[in-house]
Design an enzyme around this catalytic site. Structure first.
Site, short mmCIF file in Angstrom:
data_model
loop_
_atom_site.label_atom_id
_atom_site.label_comp_id
_atom_site.label_asym_id
_atom_site.label_seq_id
_atom_site.Cartn_x
_atom_site.Cartn_y
_atom_site.Cartn_z
N LYS A 175 24.04 47.93 41.44
CA LYS A 175 24.84 49.40 41.89
C LYS A 175 23.87 50.81 41.64
O LYS A 175 22.57 50.49 40.84
CB LYS A 175 26.23 49.30 40.27
N TRP A 191 38.10 51.19 41.01
CA TRP A 191 38.15 50.79 42.26
C TRP A 191 38.69 52.60 43.22
O TRP A 191 39.30 51.77 44.36
CB TRP A 191 38.54 49.48 43.11
N GLU A 217 31.78 47.48 35.35
CA GLU A 217 31.13 49.02 36.07
C GLU A 217 32.11 50.24 35.22
O GLU A 217 30.40 51.18 35.97
CB GLU A 217 31.41 48.34 37.50
N GLU A 219 32.08 35.07 35.54
CA GLU A 219 31.52 34.20 36.50
C GLU A 219 30.20 34.06 35.28
O GLU A 219 29.60 34.32 35.15
CB GLU A 219 31.05 35.09 37.73
N HIS A 272 30.87 32.58 45.91
CA HIS A 272 29.72 33.42 47.30
C HIS A 272 28.84 32.39 47.53
O HIS A 272 28.43 33.08 49.24
CB HIS A 272 29.06 34.51 46.48
N1 GLN Z 1 42.55 37.35 41.45
C1 GLN Z 1 41.46 37.60 42.21
C2 GLN Z 1 41.60 36.47 43.54
O1 GLN Z 1 41.33 35.60 42.88
C3 GLN Z 1 40.73 37.76 41.11
C4 GLN Z 1 39.26 39.06 41.97
C5 GLN Z 1 38.32 39.87 41.55
O2 GLN Z 1 38.04 38.97 40.17
N2 GLN Z 1 37.82 40.25 41.91
O3 GLN Z 1 40.94 36.72 44.67
#
Ligand code: GLN
Ligand code: ZN
Length: 761
Positions: free
Chosen positions: A119, A568, A612, A672, A701
């Protein structure tokens, strides 16, 4: 005379022309010449939109990213792309996007990894991180910039080139070995000197040199680097406008004032209170550029209020004063005039890039000719400002009084985690290493078609609902046959996790074309939070109830948390963000309670964007984390002990915020971790996170399918740091961008891994 200028203009085009041209070229549907022509045309249009300025930025345009452009200009390309023989722009895209398969045409024996992205300061723009090691050398290639300067000059533009300064360039990069980045400064500066000479020989007077790291905390050697760098650039034949934005200079202010540059730009939206000090400290021959129009949001400036402050400053500074937006307009959409569906009252409160430059023109006209000269503009601005302040669509007394009544009890669960966990275990009766997913299942073409048809009025609500029910039923069936333990409904009805809620909350508006570049060709269209937030009716309950009716397995309620909704969106600037966040928290809290009422036993509240929102300066982190975590607690912790609250975060870089995360007091967090090989869990060795954790074991991803052995390996590593009784097994994030034929095998392996782990205990 006051000079006006701009720091940068949105590069995508009002109709996202650059995005479409890039994607067509990448798909092989158009040629490099076509793409270059689109670029040249967009630059021309952008300069025309800025023609009223005294100085117009050049070099802010980019086919992908301005930091990557700078790496090319400085000849700092990762070694792995060496030996390239084709067009320079193709080479550029190889670094920007990577290339997964080797191609003979590129002379590659292996694919090329994309440059890492991160970012840009505290914005949602992502840049390609420069790569350094102790062997890094630099070599000037100014052709790209010079060509743009010449194009602009041929069109009669008053050119002011924009470059990233040497210290910020180094600060933004990453060293691949353990060497000291700053040691590269002495190699970098001669290249900058040559670059400045090359610009000067185009017959220009000024260059804007961006050093945004000046608004962050600097170690003493970095402060010293500024002195060294600007001493060495002082001899070049061009005037430097040292440009800072996104915040205050604070302790860096005296150093900045003393640097041997011809002028300084200060973000006078965020740092208005530093203007007097800077005027006092700057030598009297220096230009002071003030960023007086907010370049980070879409609100109309209160021009009359601004002038009350600015007029005396202008008198003091005379010809030394320049005015501009606070930062590059890259972070706002192009043109409000393109919006046809916005309600006219609400629309009158907004200004996109073009309207912001018009405000700047009016400010200059007043500073030079007095307020009478611009009376119609000032009156119209006053009317809009007053309408926004007084509108009942902005002000909802019931919401304000609910926020005023928030006390420390509101964010407090009834019992501590251990007791809650016992009660929840009795009800849920889940196995060890319980399996679940993060919320979304693949967003198929069928789903998108149904949504588009519904939005276009081609199918009615009943038909749309039934299409969504079919998708939910499919998700439930698949989860039954996979044998997962805790189910989700799949989020088919959500186009976006923030927009979905924004559309149902009062206090939100949506633009049609309000796109902002996120990275490369990717744009986002943030919803606009303009007023007090309330929830007229339940937003998710009917979908979850339907999903639960199809299975005996527990179905998670799925919500987006207040901090993520805030971070966001384009957010109102007339009250503290913390207040707005608490309003959202109260609205989502009502949804949590409605889900509970409907018998939902597990509720997940996603806070994908909590990290963020951290301020640029560490000294301000505690304040942010304080209200952010409190907002989450207000929203989640009204739940009964028996209700299990989950939260999800799209990262696991918790080292510096783990205490705040723990204080959220969610019963389960999913994070993650798969790509870091669980290394990111190291923080849990020292900090005893008390509640349950689901470290991601499937990198969503990537199209790769993780094997059962791989997942077991990851979970065993996790179990070294967190007791197995408190571990969950789940993917890194939602599955909406994947295909069903990837998801099924991946989750099959995940469920199998969990079973193997259980039987091994
Ligand atoms: N619950 C959302 C999904 O599974 C979470 C998405 C995210 O953390 N960006 O799409
Ligand atoms: Zn996520």
């Amino acid at each position: 005379m006051v000079r006006t200028h701009n720091l940068g203009f949105p590069r995508m085009g009002a109709g996202r022309e650059l995005k479409f041209a890039l994607e067509a070229y990448w798909k092989g549907e158009s040629s490099l010449d076509d793409l270059r022509a689109v670029g040249a045309n967009l630059r021309r249009l952008n300069w025309e939109s800025q023609a009223q300025l005294d100085l117009v930025p050049v070099g802010d345009f980019s086919f992908y990213d301005q930091v990557l452009d700078m790496s090319f200009t400085l000849g700092n390309l990762p070694e792995r792309v060496g030996g390239y023989r084709g067009d320079a722009l193709d080479n550029y895209f190889r670094i920007a996007r990577g290339r997964s398969a080797p191609t003979a045409a590129y002379g590659e024996s292996q694919g090329v990894a994309a440059g890492e992205m991160t970012k840009w300061f505290d914005t949602n723009y992502h840049y390609i991180v420069p790569e350094f090691d102790s062997n890094t050398t630099f070599e000037l290639d100014s052709s790209h910039l010079i060509q743009q300067i010449r194009q602009a000059k041929s069109l009669g533009v008053n050119v002011k080139p924009v470059i990233i300064g040497p210290v910020t360039y180094l600060a933004l990069g990453k060293v691949k070995d353990d060497s000291d980045k700053l040691a590269l400064l002495s190699r970098l500066l001669p290249v900058y000197q040559k670059l400045l000479e090359a610009i000067a020989s185009e017959g220009l007077e000024w260059v804007q040199i961006d050093e945004a790291v000046l608004v962050t905390e600097l170690e003493p050697n970095w402060t010293q680097a500024f002195e060294t760098a600007y001493q060495s650039l002082a001899g070049t034949k061009i005037k430097l406008l040292l440009t800072t934005y996104f915040g205050k200079l604070l302790e860096n202010l005296p150093m900045v004032a003393g640097l041997p540059v011809a002028g300084v730009h200060l973000d006078a939206v965020n740092a208005r209170d530093e203007v007097d000090a800077l005027i006092q400290m700057l030598p009297p021959d220096r230009v002071l550029s003030l960023g007086v129009i907010n370049g980070r949001n879409i609100w109309k400036t209160d021009v009359n209020g601004l002038l009350d402050w600015l007029e005396p400053v202008a008198t003091k500074l005379g010809d030394r004063l320049w005015i501009a937006p606070s930062c590059s307009l890259l972070h706002v959409p192009v043109d409000l005039d393109g919006e046809t569906r916005l309600d006219s009252e609400i629309k009158s409160w907004f200004a996109f890039a073009k309207q912001k430059l018009e405000e700047l023109r009016v400010v200059k006209a007043v500073l030079e000719g007095g307020r009478a000269a611009a009376k119609p503009h000032l009156d119209a601005n006053q009317a809009a400002t007053t309408s926004r302040r007084q509108s009942l669509r902005v002000n909802n007394p019931a919401v304000k009084s609910a926020v005023a009544k928030i006390d420390s009890q509101l964010g407090q669960r009834k019992s501590p985690f251990a007791l809650r966990a016992k009660k929840q275990a009795e009800i849920l009766n889940l196995p060890k290493y319980a399996t679940t997913t993060i919320g979304s299942f693949p967003q198929t073409a069928d789903i998108r078609r149904a949504r588009n048809q519904f939005k276009a009025g081609k199918i009615d609500e009943a038909a749309y609902s039934s299409a969504m029910h079919d998708e939910i039923a499919r998700c439930v069936r698949e989860q039954e046959s996979l044998g997962l333990d805790v189910f989700v409904h799949g989020e088919a009805e959500r186009n976006d996790m923030v927009e979905y809620f924004g559309e149902q909350l009062d206090g939100y508006a949506f633009s049609e074309f309000g796109w902002v570049q996120s990275y490369g060709s990717r744009c986002v269209k943030p919803p606009i939070l303009f007023g007090d937030i309330s929830r007229p009716q339940p937003m998710t309950v009917k979908w979850i109830k339907y999903a639960q009716s199809l299975t005996k397995k527990p179905m998670k309620g799925m919500l987006t948390g207040p901090v993520t909704i805030l971070n966001w969106s384009f957010v109102r600037d007339d009250q503290p963000r913390s207040t707005t966040c608490k309003q959202i928290a109260l609205a989502i809290r009502n949804e949590v309670q409605d889900l509970e009422q409907a018998g939902v036993k597990i509720i997940q509240i996603d806070e994908a964007a909590l990290r963020e929102g951290l301020p640029l300066r560490r000294s301000q982190w505690q304040d942010y984390l304080g209200w952010a975590v409190e907002s989450f607690r207000i929203c989640a912790n009204g739940a009964a002990d028996e209700t299990q609250i989950h939260t999800h975060m799209c990262y696991s870089d918790f080292n510096d915020i783990i205490e705040a995360i723990a204080h959220m007091d969610a019963d389960v967090i999913t994070i993650e971790t798969s790509r870091s090989d669980m290394e990111l869990l190291d923080v849990f060795e020292t900090f005893k996170y008390p509640n349950q954790i689901g470290p991601g074991v499937y990198d969503i991803h990537s199209p790769n399918i993780p094997t059962e052995e791989h997942i077991i390996g990851l979970m065993q590593k996790a179990a070294e740091r967190i007791p197995p009784e408190r571990l969950w097994v789940n993917p890194d994030c939602g599955l909406k961008t994947r295909q069903w034929d990837e998801v099924i095998p991946a989750l099959t392996n995940m469920v199998a891994a969990a079973k193997t782990l259980r039987s091994a205990e």
